[in-house]
Design a protein around this motif. Structure first.
Motif, PDB file in Angstrom:
ATOM      1  N   TYR A  22      12.202 -26.926   7.352  1.00 55.96           N
ATOM      2  CA  TYR A  22      11.606 -27.360   6.328  1.00 55.96           C
ATOM      3  C   TYR A  22      11.651 -26.501   5.041  1.00 55.96           C
ATOM      4  CZ  TYR A  22       8.194 -30.447   3.690  1.00 55.96           C
ATOM      5  OH  TYR A  22       7.502 -31.111   2.809  1.00 55.96           O
ATOM      6  N   GLN A  23      12.138 -26.951   4.035  1.00 54.45           N
ATOM      7  CA  GLN A  23      12.042 -26.216   2.865  1.00 54.45           C
ATOM      8  C   GLN A  23      10.694 -25.553   2.574  1.00 54.45           C
ATOM      9  OE1 GLN A  23      13.784 -26.333  -0.853  1.00 54.45           O
ATOM     10  NE2 GLN A  23      15.709 -26.002   0.383  1.00 54.45           N
ATOM     11  N   GLY A  24      10.572 -24.247   2.252  1.00 53.27           N
ATOM     12  CA  GLY A  24       9.513 -23.676   1.635  1.00 53.27           C
ATOM     13  C   GLY A  24       8.462 -23.331   2.615  1.00 53.27           C
ATOM     14  N   ARG A  27       6.315 -20.287   7.965  1.00 51.93           N
ATOM     15  CA  ARG A  27       6.209 -20.040   9.305  1.00 51.93           C
ATOM     16  C   ARG A  27       6.279 -18.673   9.448  1.00 51.93           C
ATOM     17  NH1 ARG A  27       9.490 -19.760  13.697  1.00 51.93           N
ATOM     18  NH2 ARG A  27       8.617 -20.033  15.640  1.00 51.93           N
ATOM     19  N   PHE A  49      -1.510 -27.925   0.303  1.00 51.41           N
ATOM     20  CA  PHE A  49      -0.114 -28.411   0.360  1.00 51.41           C
ATOM     21  C   PHE A  49       0.633 -28.112   1.577  1.00 51.41           C
ATOM     22  CE2 PHE A  49      -1.320 -27.803  -4.231  1.00 51.41           C
ATOM     23  CZ  PHE A  49      -0.776 -28.559  -4.913  1.00 51.41           C
ATOM     24  N   GLY A  50      -0.053 -28.603   2.563  1.00 51.63           N
ATOM     25  CA  GLY A  50       0.334 -28.051   3.942  1.00 51.63           C
ATOM     26  C   GLY A  50       1.622 -28.060   4.322  1.00 51.63           C
ATOM     27  N   GLY A  53       2.482 -27.309   8.280  1.00 46.51           N
ATOM     28  CA  GLY A  53       1.275 -26.829   8.895  1.00 46.51           C
ATOM     29  C   GLY A  53       1.504 -25.403   9.304  1.00 46.51           C
ATOM     30  N   VAL A  55       0.804 -22.641   8.107  1.00 45.95           N
ATOM     31  CA  VAL A  55      -0.260 -21.913   7.530  1.00 45.95           C
ATOM     32  C   VAL A  55      -1.526 -22.189   8.164  1.00 45.95           C
ATOM     33  CG1 VAL A  55      -1.683 -21.107   5.519  1.00 45.95           C
ATOM     34  CG2 VAL A  55       0.875 -21.001   5.495  1.00 45.95           C
ATOM     35  N   ASN A  69      -3.705 -30.966   4.210  1.00 48.83           N
ATOM     36  CA  ASN A  69      -3.418 -31.962   3.504  1.00 48.83           C
ATOM     37  C   ASN A  69      -2.141 -31.637   3.049  1.00 48.83           C
ATOM     38  OD1 ASN A  69      -4.318 -33.979   1.486  1.00 48.83           O
ATOM     39  ND2 ASN A  69      -3.472 -32.675   0.017  1.00 48.83           N
ATOM     40  N   ILE A  71       0.593 -34.653   0.356  1.00 46.72           N
ATOM     41  CA  ILE A  71       0.801 -35.923  -0.139  1.00 46.72           C
ATOM     42  C   ILE A  71       1.815 -36.692   0.521  1.00 46.72           C
ATOM     43  CG2 ILE A  71       2.558 -35.518  -1.756  1.00 46.72           C
ATOM     44  CD1 ILE A  71       0.772 -36.873  -4.027  1.00 46.72           C
ATOM     45  N   LEU A 217      -3.442 -36.755   0.727  1.00 45.97           N
ATOM     46  CA  LEU A 217      -4.079 -36.968  -0.498  1.00 45.97           C
ATOM     47  C   LEU A 217      -3.178 -36.138  -1.311  1.00 45.97           C
ATOM     48  CD1 LEU A 217      -7.964 -36.806  -0.152  1.00 45.97           C
ATOM     49  CD2 LEU A 217      -6.500 -38.861  -0.352  1.00 45.97           C
ATOM     50  N   TYR A 230      -6.092 -22.642   0.207  1.00 43.94           N
ATOM     51  CA  TYR A 230      -4.669 -22.025   0.260  1.00 43.94           C
ATOM     52  C   TYR A 230      -3.842 -23.036  -0.510  1.00 43.94           C
ATOM     53  CZ  TYR A 230      -0.027 -20.620   1.686  1.00 43.94           C
ATOM     54  OH  TYR A 230       1.155 -20.144   1.453  1.00 43.94           O
ATOM     55  N   ASP A 232      -0.130 -23.942  -1.974  1.00 37.11           N
ATOM     56  CA  ASP A 232       1.474 -23.543  -1.685  1.00 37.11           C
ATOM     57  C   ASP A 232       2.274 -24.695  -2.170  1.00 37.11           C
ATOM     58  OD1 ASP A 232       3.962 -22.145  -1.387  1.00 37.11           O
ATOM     59  OD2 ASP A 232       3.738 -22.848   1.111  1.00 37.11           O
ATOM     60  N   PRO A 234       5.253 -27.191  -4.654  1.00 36.84           N
ATOM     61  CA  PRO A 234       6.484 -26.853  -4.848  1.00 36.84           C
ATOM     62  C   PRO A 234       6.855 -25.942  -5.732  1.00 36.84           C
ATOM     63  CG  PRO A 234       5.740 -29.259  -4.862  1.00 36.84           C
ATOM     64  CD  PRO A 234       4.416 -28.488  -4.830  1.00 36.84           C
ATOM     65  N   TYR A 245       9.919 -32.643  -3.123  1.00 33.80           N
ATOM     66  CA  TYR A 245       9.948 -33.021  -1.630  1.00 33.80           C
ATOM     67  C   TYR A 245      10.199 -34.355  -1.258  1.00 33.80           C
ATOM     68  CZ  TYR A 245       8.752 -27.981  -0.489  1.00 33.80           C
ATOM     69  OH  TYR A 245       8.887 -26.702  -0.606  1.00 33.80           O
TER      70      TYR A 245
HETATM   71  C1  LIG Z   1       6.102 -25.283  -0.359  1.00 29.68           C
HETATM   72  S1  LIG Z   1       5.750 -26.675   0.528  1.00 29.68           S
HETATM   73  C2  LIG Z   1       4.420 -26.218   1.432  1.00 29.68           C
HETATM   74  C3  LIG Z   1       4.780 -25.482   2.601  1.00 29.68           C
HETATM   75  C4  LIG Z   1       3.847 -25.215   3.687  1.00 29.68           C
HETATM   76  N1  LIG Z   1       2.933 -24.077   3.113  1.00 29.68           N
HETATM   77  C5  LIG Z   1       4.625 -24.886   5.033  1.00 29.68           C
HETATM   78  O1  LIG Z   1       4.183 -23.608   5.348  1.00 29.68           O
HETATM   79  O2  LIG Z   1       5.216 -25.335   5.455  1.00 29.68           O
HETATM   80  C6  LIG Z   1       4.856 -27.679  -0.860  1.00 29.68           C
HETATM   81  C7  LIG Z   1       4.217 -29.296   0.028  1.00 29.68           C
HETATM   82  O3  LIG Z   1       3.680 -29.554  -1.077  1.00 29.68           O
HETATM   83  C8  LIG Z   1       3.460 -30.894  -0.834  1.00 29.68           C
HETATM   84  N2  LIG Z   1       3.131 -31.872  -2.264  1.00 29.68           N
HETATM   85  C9  LIG Z   1       3.722 -32.082  -3.246  1.00 29.68           C
HETATM   86  N3  LIG Z   1       3.019 -32.679  -4.227  1.00 29.68           N
HETATM   87  C10 LIG Z   1       1.696 -32.671  -3.730  1.00 29.68           C
HETATM   88  C11 LIG Z   1       0.590 -33.019  -4.250  1.00 29.68           C
HETATM   89  N4  LIG Z   1       0.483 -33.553  -5.577  1.00 29.68           N
HETATM   90  N5  LIG Z   1      -0.373 -32.988  -3.318  1.00 29.68           N
HETATM   91  C12 LIG Z   1      -0.316 -32.471  -1.985  1.00 29.68           C
HETATM   92  N6  LIG Z   1       0.894 -32.144  -1.569  1.00 29.68           N
HETATM   93  C13 LIG Z   1       1.706 -32.213  -2.408  1.00 29.68           C
HETATM   94  C14 LIG Z   1       5.145 -31.373  -0.473  1.00 29.68           C
HETATM   95  O4  LIG Z   1       5.038 -32.455   0.430  1.00 29.68           O
HETATM   96  C15 LIG Z   1       5.407 -30.016   0.366  1.00 29.68           C
HETATM   97  O5  LIG Z   1       5.124 -30.480   1.731  1.00 29.68           O
END
Ligand SMILES: C[S@@+](CC[C@H](N)C(=O)[O-])C[C@H]1O[C@@H](n2cnc3c(N)ncnc32)[C@H](O)[C@@H]1O
Length: 359
Positions: A22-24, A27, A49-50, A53, A55, A69, A71, A217, A230, A232, A234, A245
């Motif tokens: 998964y991008q970003g 792990r 922005f889990g 999962g 973290v 959490n 979206i 959410l 935490y 994280d 996009p 995403y």
């Molecule tokens: C950089 S990734 C997070 C990576 C995560 N920390 C990991 O280790 O896998 C950003 C995440 O934010 C989510 N996202 C984008 N917009 C969002 C929002 N408004 N609220 C919650 N999550 C959001 C995306 O679906 C994406 O999974």
């Protein structure tokens, strides 16, 4: 806020978080992130922005009460499987059930009809139609979530670039010499990938005795009140272009919302993506306002932000905004190298900003 006494009892970093493309995903950085905040007192954690999962799972392994959490619906399902779930695993019978055709069931062919020649071969599309139908007959929502996780990871592993952003099955099937990707992984049957990811998902399930929860959410709608948040989101690059995403992983959103998939598709798109839903986190012009709203909303928590050194806003701008609400702000550059998919900037580095103190 609940403040347990220090020192914490840190359990060993097992069971492990499954591998993912998964991008970003953080792990590989998760333990380093945990180490940057281990001197702070906190018990409840929101991973706003889990994503995968990774973290959340690290904090769960370290005995925290974690709320995951995201979206996206597919990611929420992953959060249910690996973070909220404390007891349920897939048995050998469950796995065999998902990968087999059952004469008593009627199988739809939505994927086979809709995505012909786009992402997978006809046989593979058919496998997905069957597996998605079978999952819904598993008798526990956590089993279903684990199975969706394994189907989704299998689908990601079999894609060039591990994304669904283009109609590019031909990259996999063309008889040419390739300088990228892994044709063996792409061509490996869905069933093999599924079985492996189901095993990895099972191994990640753990019960620490702390309540953990998954939410689906917008981060700006999550109720405040956590000891640590935490963040994280996009990443938006120096040209103001963000990682969308939903556009990259729309196919996984469809897999977990199979019945409503037809009405959610943008039928004018060549690759049958979902109707776009632009948000502030993918736009250079709006992401600053979104960050500041989030910081204000969770101002009473320890705030921990992951970002990239070459992102918009810059880490120093983010740290400046955090200093307006928190007395102790530290910027930690990740000492290792992280490989970024699709990145054109070899000098980009991961950065962690920790903002604590005050309220
Ligand atoms: C950089 S990734 C997070 C990576 C995560 N920390 C990991 O280790 O896998 C950003 C995440 O934010 C989510 N996202 C984008 N917009 C969002 C929002 N408004 N609220 C919650 N999550 C959001 C995306 O679906 C994406 O999974």
């Amino acid at each position: 806020m609940h403040q347990p006494p220090l020192p914490f009892n840190w359990p060993p970093a097992q069971p492990a978080m499954p591998r993912t493309r998964y991008q970003g995903s953080k792990r590989k950085l998760a333990d380093w992130i945990g180490d940057q905040v281990k001197h702070l007192r906190f018990h409840t954690v929101l991973d706003a922005f889990g994503g995968t999962g990774a973290v959340s799972h690290m904090f769960k392994r370290r005995g925290k009460a974690v709320t995951y959490n995201d979206i996206l619906r597919f990611n929420y399902v992953v959060g249910k499987a690996l973070i909220e779930n404390t007891r349920c695993t897939l048995s050998a019978d469950d796995v065999n059930w998902v990968v087999s055709e059952h004469p008593q069931l009627d199988y739809p062919d939505f994927i086979e009809r809709t995505f012909a020649g786009i992402y997978f071969t006809t046989r593979e599309d058919r496998w997905l139609d069957v597996a998605c139908r079978n999952v819904r007959h598993l008798n526990d929502p956590y089993k279903q979530a684990l199975a969706y996780f394994a189907i989704g990871q299998a689908a990601i592993a079999k894609r060039p670039y591990n994304l669904f952003h283009r109609r590019n099955l031909y990259m996999r099937t063309a008889n040419v010499k390739r300088g990228f990707g892994n044709k063996t992984t792409w061509d490996r049957p869905f069933e093999d990938h599924f079985r492996n990811f189901a095993t990895e998902a099972n191994q990640a399930v753990l019960d620490t005795g702390q309540p953990c929860l998954a939410l689906n959410l917008d981060a700006l709608d999550v109720q405040p009140g956590y000891d640590l948040v935490y963040i994280d989101p996009p990443y938006v690059n120096g040209n103001g272009v963000g990682v969308d995403y939903r556009a990259f992983y729309h196919f996984l959103e469809g897999l977990v919302d199979y019945d409503r998939w037809p009405e959610r598709i943008d039928w004018s798109s060549k690759h049958r993506c979902l109707t776009p839903r632009p948000g502030p986190w993918t736009r250079g012009a709006r992401i600053g306002t979104a960050f500041r709203s989030l910081f204000r909303r969770f101002a009473s928590s320890i705030l921990v932000v992951s970002y990239r050194s070459d992102g918009i806003p810059s880490p120093s701008l983010l740290a400046g905004w955090l200093r307006e609400i928190k007395p102790n702000v530290r910027v930690h550059p990740y000492p290792g190298r992280k490989k970024y998919a699709l990145s054109t900037n070899p000098r980009a580095r991961e950065v962690l900003i920790v903002a604590a103190g005050g309220t």
